[in-house]
Design a protein around this motif. Sequence first.
Motif, mmCIF file in Angstrom:
data_model
loop_
_atom_site.group_PDB
_atom_site.id
_atom_site.type_symbol
_atom_site.label_atom_id
_atom_site.label_comp_id
_atom_site.label_asym_id
_atom_site.label_seq_id
_atom_site.Cartn_x
_atom_site.Cartn_y
_atom_site.Cartn_z
ATOM 1 N N GLY A 101 0.815 -1.211 0.000
ATOM 2 C CA GLY A 101 0.000 0.000 0.000
ATOM 3 C C GLY A 101 0.844 1.254 0.000
ATOM 4 N N PRO A 102 0.213 2.410 0.075
ATOM 5 C CA PRO A 102 0.943 3.683 0.046
ATOM 6 C C PRO A 102 1.784 3.872 1.296
ATOM 7 N N ARG A 103 2.939 4.509 1.124
ATOM 8 C CA ARG A 103 3.816 4.756 2.258
ATOM 9 C C ARG A 103 3.342 5.962 3.062
ATOM 10 N N ALA A 104 3.698 5.939 4.333
ATOM 11 C CA ALA A 104 3.436 7.114 5.161
ATOM 12 C C ALA A 104 4.355 8.247 4.710
ATOM 13 N N ALA A 105 3.892 9.451 4.888
ATOM 14 C CA ALA A 105 4.663 10.617 4.447
ATOM 15 C C ALA A 105 6.018 10.631 5.139
ATOM 16 N N GLY A 106 7.082 10.679 4.341
ATOM 17 C CA GLY A 106 8.425 10.798 4.877
ATOM 18 C C GLY A 106 9.044 9.508 5.358
ATOM 19 N N LEU A 107 8.324 8.371 5.342
ATOM 20 C CA LEU A 107 8.884 7.118 5.830
ATOM 21 C C LEU A 107 9.459 6.330 4.661
ATOM 22 N N PRO A 108 10.740 6.005 4.687
ATOM 23 C CA PRO A 108 11.358 5.292 3.570
ATOM 24 C C PRO A 108 10.788 3.887 3.417
ATOM 25 N N CYS A 109 11.119 3.277 2.296
ATOM 26 C CA CYS A 109 10.634 1.922 2.036
ATOM 27 C C CYS A 109 11.237 0.920 2.999
ATOM 28 N N LEU A 110 12.521 1.021 3.283
ATOM 29 C CA LEU A 110 13.200 0.034 4.120
ATOM 30 C C LEU A 110 13.780 0.722 5.349
ATOM 31 N N VAL A 111 13.391 0.238 6.533
ATOM 32 C CA VAL A 111 13.902 0.796 7.782
ATOM 33 C C VAL A 111 14.427 -0.337 8.651
ATOM 34 N N LEU A 112 15.268 0.022 9.601
ATOM 35 C CA LEU A 112 15.807 -0.906 10.585
ATOM 36 C C LEU A 112 15.430 -0.412 11.968
ATOM 37 N N ALA A 113 14.818 -1.290 12.755
ATOM 38 C CA ALA A 113 14.476 -0.972 14.144
ATOM 39 C C ALA A 113 15.513 -1.610 15.061
ATOM 40 N N THR A 114 15.972 -0.857 16.057
ATOM 41 C CA THR A 114 16.963 -1.350 17.007
ATOM 42 C C THR A 114 16.397 -1.241 18.420
ATOM 43 N N GLY A 115 16.445 -2.350 19.162
ATOM 44 C CA GLY A 115 15.976 -2.379 20.542
ATOM 45 C C GLY A 115 17.137 -2.161 21.492
ATOM 46 N N LEU A 116 17.003 -1.194 22.395
ATOM 47 C CA LEU A 116 18.137 -0.746 23.191
ATOM 48 C C LEU A 116 18.009 -1.078 24.671
#
Length: 419
Positions: A101-116
């Motif tokens: 579906g459509p991307r959220a405004a300003g959010l890239p296609c590929l992201v990495l989440a890091t748990g700290l």
Amino acid sequence: PEEPVLLAELKPGRPQQHDWKSSCETWSVAFSPDGTWFAWSQGHCVVKLIPWPLEEAELCKTLERKSGKAEARSRAGAKEKTLECGQIVWGLAFSSWPPAGPRAAGLPCLVLATGLNDGQIKVWEVQTGHLLFSLLGHQDVVRDLSFAPNGSLILVSASRDKTLRVWDLSRDGRSLSQVQVLTGHVQWVYCCSISPDCRMLCSAAGEKSALLWSMRSFALIRRLEGHQSSVVSCDFSPDSALLVTASYDACVIMWDPYTGEQLRTLRHVPLASGLEGSSDIHTSSLRSVCFSPEGLYLATVADDRLLRIWALELRSPVAFAPMTNGLCCMYFPHGGFIATGCVGRRRGTRRGAREPPRHGLASPCSTRDGHVQFWSAPRALASLKHLCRRALRTFLTTYQVLALPIPRKLKEFLTYRSF
């Protein structure tokens, strides 16, 4: 299958610090779903984003990567990046690719989440290495992360605060991005896994049971009871028809997640003659389990310093590889490789209050750093029977299969009661 062969080894280049907060255990590694990036929580509060595949020369020898500065190596426009997270990194997860579906405004296609370590989840843009936003809510270490495979940008986090939290990153990281808080565990939550069909969520904590949740209502479906010690890792098969859980009791249990039935148990038996008579029952305590991309094999990492490969239809491993003290393992999305993360331990380090102690023997390696190793993985040409079963089970539940007007033996095959 041939025994796994060590193809490459990445080591942190920074000198070790003497305080616990600079420890360099590689608690998590991750491949992007499209197979173009590898993320490595190499310790020192740093994550390395490395373009994949590695160069041919790197797959033939051990190499060291210096963490002091990012290499300006370019391959098809992709450059290696260093993410300074500011806290010890425990969990890593790439978003699905491509997004649905459509991307959220300003959010890239590929992201990495890091748990700290401090309970934050930092979300990074992979292509540039820029920090996009932080998700706040957990009160303790974020131990594991899992994105929904359907590209919806739904993220589930597991924490030592004994909760799981569901986030919707399509809401651009605002406070409204938190969708749900799941409670039910009484110990630290180590692992979370979303089924490929996005119907179910499994979570494993320092308890003898794993919890199965609905990804639609976020209600608890059932407790999976059968282990004799803490469950620390879990993974779904590519068709969502199977679930495996790994425990400190040295066993992997294969479940039917729809019925809760135990289909088989894989027991880790020490191989070394010196361990057979050992009174330490924890030398085979499991750390991680994962399915191969085609769903024919499992990989496990245990405290006896062995990487094991299992075929689904057998109760004994089909291949072994000696490794350093392993913490995690993950298959390359297109098969052929397995990445394993290792522990860095220093004498005098106090870890019992932070993470259940490792009962295995000390690493024989001279280096005590959080490195990652890449292994060759058995390749198998899936039979037509298995391909048909996987295609059907991708959209049919166990109950729907059992209701089909087909012979009993065929039902048993489709539900993995037989092979």
